[in-house]
Design a protein around this motif. Structure first.
Motif, PDB file in Angstrom:
ATOM      1  N   GLY A   1       0.675  -1.084  -0.032  1.00 21.87           N
ATOM      2  CA  GLY A   1       0.226   0.104   0.002  1.00 21.87           C
ATOM      3  C   GLY A   1       0.907   1.271  -0.075  1.00 21.87           C
ATOM      4  O   GLY A   1       0.557   2.330  -0.571  1.00 21.87           O
ATOM      5  N   ALA A   2       2.106   1.280   0.898  1.00 19.42           N
ATOM      6  CA  ALA A   2       2.881   2.441   0.967  1.00 19.42           C
ATOM      7  C   ALA A   2       3.443   2.660  -0.552  1.00 19.42           C
ATOM      8  O   ALA A   2       3.497   3.662  -0.904  1.00 19.42           O
ATOM      9  CB  ALA A   2       3.913   2.222   1.887  1.00 19.42           C
ATOM     10  N   LEU A   3       4.009   1.637  -1.035  1.00 24.51           N
ATOM     11  CA  LEU A   3       4.625   1.639  -2.325  1.00 24.51           C
ATOM     12  C   LEU A   3       3.727   2.221  -3.588  1.00 24.51           C
ATOM     13  O   LEU A   3       4.109   3.048  -4.052  1.00 24.51           O
ATOM     14  CB  LEU A   3       4.944   0.206  -2.800  1.00 24.51           C
ATOM     15  N   VAL A   4       2.310   1.901  -3.289  1.00 24.50           N
ATOM     16  CA  VAL A   4       1.446   2.413  -4.393  1.00 24.50           C
ATOM     17  C   VAL A   4       1.259   3.705  -4.129  1.00 24.50           C
ATOM     18  O   VAL A   4       1.315   4.446  -5.207  1.00 24.50           O
ATOM     19  CB  VAL A   4       0.248   1.270  -4.272  1.00 24.50           C
ATOM     20  N   LEU A   5       1.108   4.018  -3.108  1.00 24.15           N
ATOM     21  CA  LEU A   5       0.977   5.367  -2.741  1.00 24.15           C
ATOM     22  C   LEU A   5       1.872   6.308  -3.248  1.00 24.15           C
ATOM     23  O   LEU A   5       1.575   7.227  -3.946  1.00 24.15           O
ATOM     24  CB  LEU A   5       0.505   5.589  -1.066  1.00 24.15           C
ATOM     25  N   ILE A   6       3.199   5.912  -2.789  1.00 24.54           N
ATOM     26  CA  ILE A   6       4.179   6.806  -3.237  1.00 24.54           C
ATOM     27  C   ILE A   6       4.450   6.846  -4.881  1.00 24.54           C
ATOM     28  O   ILE A   6       4.642   7.961  -5.490  1.00 24.54           O
ATOM     29  CB  ILE A   6       5.763   5.986  -2.704  1.00 24.54           C
ATOM     30  N   GLY A   7       4.066   5.602  -5.129  1.00 22.77           N
ATOM     31  CA  GLY A   7       4.208   5.551  -7.036  1.00 22.77           C
ATOM     32  C   GLY A   7       3.177   6.545  -7.548  1.00 22.77           C
ATOM     33  O   GLY A   7       3.762   7.271  -8.631  1.00 22.77           O
ATOM     34  N   PHE A   8       1.885   6.448  -7.016  1.00 24.70           N
ATOM     35  CA  PHE A   8       1.084   7.334  -7.637  1.00 24.70           C
ATOM     36  C   PHE A   8       1.428   8.853  -7.252  1.00 24.70           C
ATOM     37  O   PHE A   8       1.131   9.533  -8.162  1.00 24.70           O
ATOM     38  CB  PHE A   8      -0.270   7.056  -6.714  1.00 24.70           C
TER      39      PHE A   8
ATOM     40  N   LEU B   1       8.195  -6.526  -5.709  1.00 23.76           N
ATOM     41  CA  LEU B   1       9.441  -6.424  -6.184  1.00 23.76           C
ATOM     42  C   LEU B   1       9.271  -5.734  -7.641  1.00 23.76           C
ATOM     43  O   LEU B   1      10.067  -5.054  -8.082  1.00 23.76           O
ATOM     44  CB  LEU B   1       9.842  -7.888  -6.467  1.00 23.76           C
ATOM     45  N   GLU B   2       8.366  -6.351  -8.332  1.00 19.07           N
ATOM     46  CA  GLU B   2       8.008  -5.816  -9.627  1.00 19.07           C
ATOM     47  C   GLU B   2       7.465  -4.400  -9.732  1.00 19.07           C
ATOM     48  O   GLU B   2       8.077  -3.749 -10.562  1.00 19.07           O
ATOM     49  CB  GLU B   2       7.038  -6.737 -10.349  1.00 19.07           C
ATOM     50  N   PHE B   3       6.864  -4.043  -8.774  1.00 17.92           N
ATOM     51  CA  PHE B   3       6.491  -2.687  -8.676  1.00 17.92           C
ATOM     52  C   PHE B   3       7.504  -1.779  -8.406  1.00 17.92           C
ATOM     53  O   PHE B   3       7.670  -0.361  -9.125  1.00 17.92           O
ATOM     54  CB  PHE B   3       5.537  -2.373  -7.791  1.00 17.92           C
ATOM     55  N   ILE B   4       8.448  -2.325  -7.573  1.00 14.48           N
ATOM     56  CA  ILE B   4       9.740  -1.378  -7.575  1.00 14.48           C
ATOM     57  C   ILE B   4      10.404  -1.284  -8.531  1.00 14.48           C
ATOM     58  O   ILE B   4      10.789   0.046  -9.000  1.00 14.48           O
ATOM     59  CB  ILE B   4      10.643  -2.144  -6.515  1.00 14.48           C
ATOM     60  N   ALA B   5      10.706  -2.222  -9.652  1.00 14.44           N
ATOM     61  CA  ALA B   5      11.397  -1.933 -10.633  1.00 14.44           C
ATOM     62  C   ALA B   5      10.611  -0.995 -11.617  1.00 14.44           C
ATOM     63  O   ALA B   5      11.282  -0.225 -12.534  1.00 14.44           O
ATOM     64  CB  ALA B   5      11.760  -3.484 -11.438  1.00 14.44           C
ATOM     65  N   ASN B   6       9.259  -1.326 -11.696  1.00 14.14           N
ATOM     66  CA  ASN B   6       8.341  -0.321 -12.575  1.00 14.14           C
ATOM     67  C   ASN B   6       8.564   0.938 -12.182  1.00 14.14           C
ATOM     68  O   ASN B   6       8.809   1.747 -13.055  1.00 14.14           O
ATOM     69  CB  ASN B   6       7.116  -0.889 -12.504  1.00 14.14           C
ATOM     70  N   LEU B   7       8.686   1.153 -10.892  1.00 16.64           N
ATOM     71  CA  LEU B   7       8.724   2.688 -10.471  1.00 16.64           C
ATOM     72  C   LEU B   7       9.835   3.199 -10.614  1.00 16.64           C
ATOM     73  O   LEU B   7      10.005   4.504 -11.087  1.00 16.64           O
ATOM     74  CB  LEU B   7       8.579   2.770  -8.717  1.00 16.64           C
TER      75      LEU B   7
ATOM     76  N   GLY C   1      17.531  -1.836  -3.986  1.00 14.99           N
ATOM     77  CA  GLY C   1      18.092  -2.596  -2.447  1.00 14.99           C
ATOM     78  C   GLY C   1      17.525  -1.668  -1.297  1.00 14.99           C
ATOM     79  O   GLY C   1      16.875  -2.329  -0.406  1.00 14.99           O
ATOM     80  N   VAL C   2      17.459  -0.342  -1.348  1.00 20.89           N
ATOM     81  CA  VAL C   2      16.893   0.442  -0.175  1.00 20.89           C
ATOM     82  C   VAL C   2      15.543   0.210   0.097  1.00 20.89           C
ATOM     83  O   VAL C   2      15.238  -0.368   1.256  1.00 20.89           O
ATOM     84  CB  VAL C   2      17.358   1.811  -0.194  1.00 20.89           C
ATOM     85  N   ILE C   3      14.579   0.222  -0.918  1.00 21.52           N
ATOM     86  CA  ILE C   3      13.377   0.029  -0.991  1.00 21.52           C
ATOM     87  C   ILE C   3      13.093  -1.484  -0.464  1.00 21.52           C
ATOM     88  O   ILE C   3      12.113  -1.503   0.598  1.00 21.52           O
ATOM     89  CB  ILE C   3      12.514   0.257  -2.239  1.00 21.52           C
ATOM     90  N   ILE C   4      13.720  -2.226  -0.908  1.00 23.47           N
ATOM     91  CA  ILE C   4      13.555  -3.846  -0.135  1.00 23.47           C
ATOM     92  C   ILE C   4      13.742  -3.721   1.107  1.00 23.47           C
ATOM     93  O   ILE C   4      12.868  -4.143   2.066  1.00 23.47           O
ATOM     94  CB  ILE C   4      14.423  -4.758  -1.070  1.00 23.47           C
ATOM     95  N   ILE C   5      14.675  -3.072   1.791  1.00 24.29           N
ATOM     96  CA  ILE C   5      14.830  -3.184   3.055  1.00 24.29           C
ATOM     97  C   ILE C   5      14.062  -2.304   3.934  1.00 24.29           C
ATOM     98  O   ILE C   5      13.564  -2.970   5.055  1.00 24.29           O
ATOM     99  CB  ILE C   5      16.414  -2.570   3.351  1.00 24.29           C
ATOM    100  N   ILE C   6      13.619  -1.302   3.200  1.00 25.59           N
ATOM    101  CA  ILE C   6      12.577  -0.461   3.973  1.00 25.59           C
ATOM    102  C   ILE C   6      11.171  -1.313   3.961  1.00 25.59           C
ATOM    103  O   ILE C   6      10.328  -1.394   4.969  1.00 25.59           O
ATOM    104  CB  ILE C   6      12.169   0.742   3.225  1.00 25.59           C
ATOM    105  N   ALA C   7      10.920  -2.097   2.879  1.00 24.48           N
ATOM    106  CA  ALA C   7       9.807  -2.761   3.014  1.00 24.48           C
ATOM    107  C   ALA C   7       9.784  -3.903   3.998  1.00 24.48           C
ATOM    108  O   ALA C   7       8.744  -4.033   4.681  1.00 24.48           O
ATOM    109  CB  ALA C   7       9.741  -3.421   1.602  1.00 24.48           C
ATOM    110  N   MET C   8      11.047  -4.249   4.360  1.00 25.24           N
ATOM    111  CA  MET C   8      11.005  -5.581   5.153  1.00 25.24           C
ATOM    112  C   MET C   8      10.997  -4.769   6.682  1.00 25.24           C
ATOM    113  O   MET C   8      10.257  -5.601   7.458  1.00 25.24           O
ATOM    114  CB  MET C   8      12.432  -6.120   5.169  1.00 25.24           C
ATOM    115  N   LEU C   9      11.296  -3.598   6.792  1.00 23.00           N
ATOM    116  CA  LEU C   9      11.250  -2.954   8.041  1.00 23.00           C
ATOM    117  C   LEU C   9       9.702  -2.977   8.260  1.00 23.00           C
ATOM    118  O   LEU C   9       9.505  -2.823   9.544  1.00 23.00           O
ATOM    119  CB  LEU C   9      12.206  -1.616   8.137  1.00 23.00           C
ATOM    120  N   ILE C  10       9.217  -2.317   7.214  1.00 22.24           N
ATOM    121  CA  ILE C  10       7.492  -1.842   7.514  1.00 22.24           C
ATOM    122  C   ILE C  10       6.962  -3.304   7.913  1.00 22.24           C
ATOM    123  O   ILE C  10       6.211  -3.363   8.922  1.00 22.24           O
ATOM    124  CB  ILE C  10       6.982  -1.459   6.135  1.00 22.24           C
ATOM    125  N   GLN C  11       7.384  -4.344   7.441  1.00 22.65           N
ATOM    126  CA  GLN C  11       6.749  -5.546   7.534  1.00 22.65           C
ATOM    127  C   GLN C  11       6.915  -6.126   8.869  1.00 22.65           C
ATOM    128  O   GLN C  11       6.334  -6.281   9.599  1.00 22.65           O
ATOM    129  CB  GLN C  11       7.368  -6.539   6.600  1.00 22.65           C
TER     130      GLN C  11
END
Lengths: 330, 316
Positions: free
Chosen positions: A29-36, A292-298, A315-325
């Motif tokens: 959700g966070a990723l989609v919001l930032i992407g938008f 993962l695919e959304f990150i590459a797309n973004l 790499g940074v986004i993946i780590i942040i996603a893990m932290l949120i999780q």
């Protein structure tokens, strides 16, 4: 009768998503919001359909990997295996097309599935019977499958017969009621997998073996059989992914599926499955693959990352996603 | 010998063979190349083996030995083993990496071996007797020129580049030089690692991001295959040209067929290994001086000259 940590509650939360499982969804959700906010085109129907369809291969393979990893194993060979199965399938279909016509396609699918199951059985048997670390075994088979596809293609490309190309194309590019077929396939695979992992005895045993092998063995679980079966499921999932992959570009090359294993493991872990085993999350895995695919797309849709730094930002986004999780679990 | 001359297919060859090859004892020419791990190197392996077979048949006094190696370190071992087991009169090498191969090749040269370097130069150009390579700058430049001319000097272009290497940088530089001064605008350049799957995804993203794209350039044909598939799926009609580079046979076939979107191609042909082997053989059989640098042009391949660059038997 058994001392299996946390197995019963897992069985209950299988279908409804409990609080412990929302992490990957929050990250998405966070990723989609930032992407938008960065580029409104990010949420255009076309873009979303493209990206989710693209994530289907990794998602399907990662669903299989959820079984392997939650049972305490690891499979590094999935990328090479996908390429190998693709190659076998294309060569078989090209061989079969003069005598069977377009019926070569379903036959090819069957061959792919059998090949995948055989590859998984090979990995599983060497790991369990040979008592070798899965990391090493699958590192070995990774090299073997990669060499076999390079050999089959002479280092170049094997392309699917022209007469099959158009007939097979819809399996990747087609849709049912507007939903692309690869998405439907991965949803179906996820539904079956969620049922197996959360609602069957085998699923509970998978988790038990991954949580504590010795305890599982003393409780009368055949660790060998459970682990081998997990690798077989992995093989079947790779084959299903290959079946959806072939119609996209209609060819196999020595670089097909390169480094997919890392994306698969990342998707599984982002999804909330424990890398050490003992906890598996099917829907989390699917969301992990989509993230993962959304990150590459973004990265492509946004303009402020230099092309040279894309991998670092990913790499940074993946780590942040893990932290949120992680934080959402508290 | 006479029969061999008759067998030799090209005019050049027969000229070479007429030289003083007779009296000489058997010469060994070792060819060391990367193993086939993607389309282009697969082409190199194919053409090296083809050259070896043709030359071994045409010249009884020459033996060409081809060795492929999957990595730089195994290539070092391979050439050391080759030179340890026999006297090498010449070594034709396409090095995996410049730095790692420089010292081992220098050691072989010290034994009096004639050194031919192909494609990727060694760190010390003094070592080579003959250098054969394609022109990566021209690959980008000629493609850019074609687009400038055929788009009327203006338009929006997206570019897919390969793996961060000198080869990739040179192609991009050539392209940017080629469009300089025109109103052609590069909307975006991203890496797709010379991989058709990654190119497919990147092209989908470009299509989502930019509503108006006049042309696409993928600096390698593997990537072009992915690009074409993504364009086909999108149904977008405004893209006038989608061009590649390298000379993959599937793309040459498109050029031969007069494809509207891919009417031209620029070569960086893997067959350059064959050029290098033949030139090296000329040094021994033809008494023809060949020391120096030989740079293959990258002219536009069009319908008219496509046959020259078309190898239907090659995997690439």
């Amino acid at each position: 009768m058994t001392d299996v940590p946390a197995a019963p509650p897992r069985a209950l939360q299988g279908w409804s998503i409990g609080w412990g499982d929302v992490g990957p969804f929050l990250a998405l959700g966070a990723l989609v919001l930032i992407g938008f906010l960065i580029n409104p085109d990010f949420l255009s129907a076309n873009n979303v359909a493209n990206v989710v369809t693209r994530s289907a291969f990794i998602a399907i393979i990662a669903i299989g990997a959820t079984f392997v990893i939650s049972s305490g194993g690891l499979d590094l060979s999935v990328g090479s295996m996908a390429a190998f199965i693709t190659g076998v399938m294309i060569l078989f279909m090209n061989w079969a097309v003069p005598s069977f016509g377009t019926a070569a396609i379903p036959l090819g699918m069957a061959v792919a599935l059998v090949t995948g199951i055989a590859c998984g059985l090979l990995n599983g048997t060497i790991v369990t019977m040979g008592r070798i670390e899965p990391f090493i075994v699958t590192l070995g088979t990774m090299g073997i499958f990669r060499a076999l596809i390079t050999y089959m293609t002479d280092g170049g490309t094997v392309a699917i017969d022209r007469s099959l190309r158009e007939a097979y194309r819809p399996v990747y590019f087609g849709n049912v009621l507007g939903v692309p077929i690869p998405i439907l396939v991965s949803l179906a695979v996820a539904l079956v997998a969620a049922y197996v992992l959360y609602r069957t005895r085998f699923g509970r045993r998978c988790i038990a073996v991954g949580a504590n092998e010795d305890v599982a063995r003393y409780s009368g679980i055949s660790v060998t059989r459970v682990r081998t079966m997990a690798f077989v499921i992995q093989g079947a999932c790779v084959a299903i992914a290959a079946i959806c992959y072939v119609p996209r570009l209609g060819a196999a090359t020595p670089t097909t599926g390169l480094l997919w294993e890392l994306q698969v493991i990342t998707a599984v872990v982002i999804g909330g499955t424990a890398l050490r085993g003992g906890r598996g999350r099917i829907w989390g895995t699917v969301i992990g693959a989509v993230i993962l695919e959304f990150i590459a797309n973004l990265m492509v849709l946004s303009d402020f990352v230099s092309e040279y730094l894309v991998a670092a930002v990913q790499g940074v986004i993946i780590i942040i996603a893990m932290l949120i999780q992680r934080m959402s679990k508290r | 010998m006479l029969r061999n001359i008759l067998l030799a297919t090209s005019v050049t060859l027969s000229l070479l063979a007429a030289g003083p090859a007779f009296a000489a004892e058997k010469k060994t020419i070792a060819v060391s190349i990367p193993a086939a791990d993607h389309g282009w190197t697969a082409g190199v392996v194919y053409h090296a083996n083809a050259a070896a077979a043709e030359i071994n048949a045409a010249f009884p006094d020459i033996e060409v030995v081809v060795k492929t190696s999957p990595s730089a370190s195994s290539q070092v071992s391979a050439i050391e083993d080759l030179s340890a087991t026999r006297q090498l009169d010449a070594l034709v090498i396409l090095p995996h990496t410049s730095e790692e191969l420089t010292t081992p090749v220098a050691a072989i040269k010290d034994n009096g071996t004639f050194i031919t370097v192909v494609d990727r130069g060694l760190s010390d150009p003094e070592i080579q007797d003959l250098y054969v390579a394609g022109d990566n700058i021209a690959v980008g430049f000629n493609t850019a020129k074609f687009l400038v001319e055929n788009l009327g000097g203006k338009g929006n272009v997206v570019v897919l580049r390969g793996i961060p290497t000198v080869i990739d940088d040179e192609r991009i530089k050539g392209f940017q030089d080629g469009i300089a001064g025109s109103e052609l605008k590069v909307l975006d350049i991203q890496y797709a690692n010379w991989n058709s799957d990654e190119a497919f995804k990147l092209m989908q993203d470009y299509l989502a991001k930019y509503p108006q794209i006049d042309a696409v350039w993928a600096n390698d044909d593997d990537m072009l295959l992915g690009v074409l598939e993504a364009i086909k799926q999108s149904g977008r009609e405004e893209i006038k040209y989608a061009l590649g580079g390298n000379g993959m046979k599937e793309i040459i076939e498109k050029v031969m067929a007069g494809d509207a979107v891919t009417p031209v191609e620029t070569p960086y042909p893997p067959s350059m290994i064959k050029t290098a082997i033949y030139l090296t053989v000329a040094h021994f059989t033809g008494h023809a001086p060949v020391r120096g640098s030989f740079k293959l042009d990258a002219p536009l391949i069009t319908k008219d000259n496509a046959a020259e660059y078309y190898f239907p038997e090659s995997p690439f």
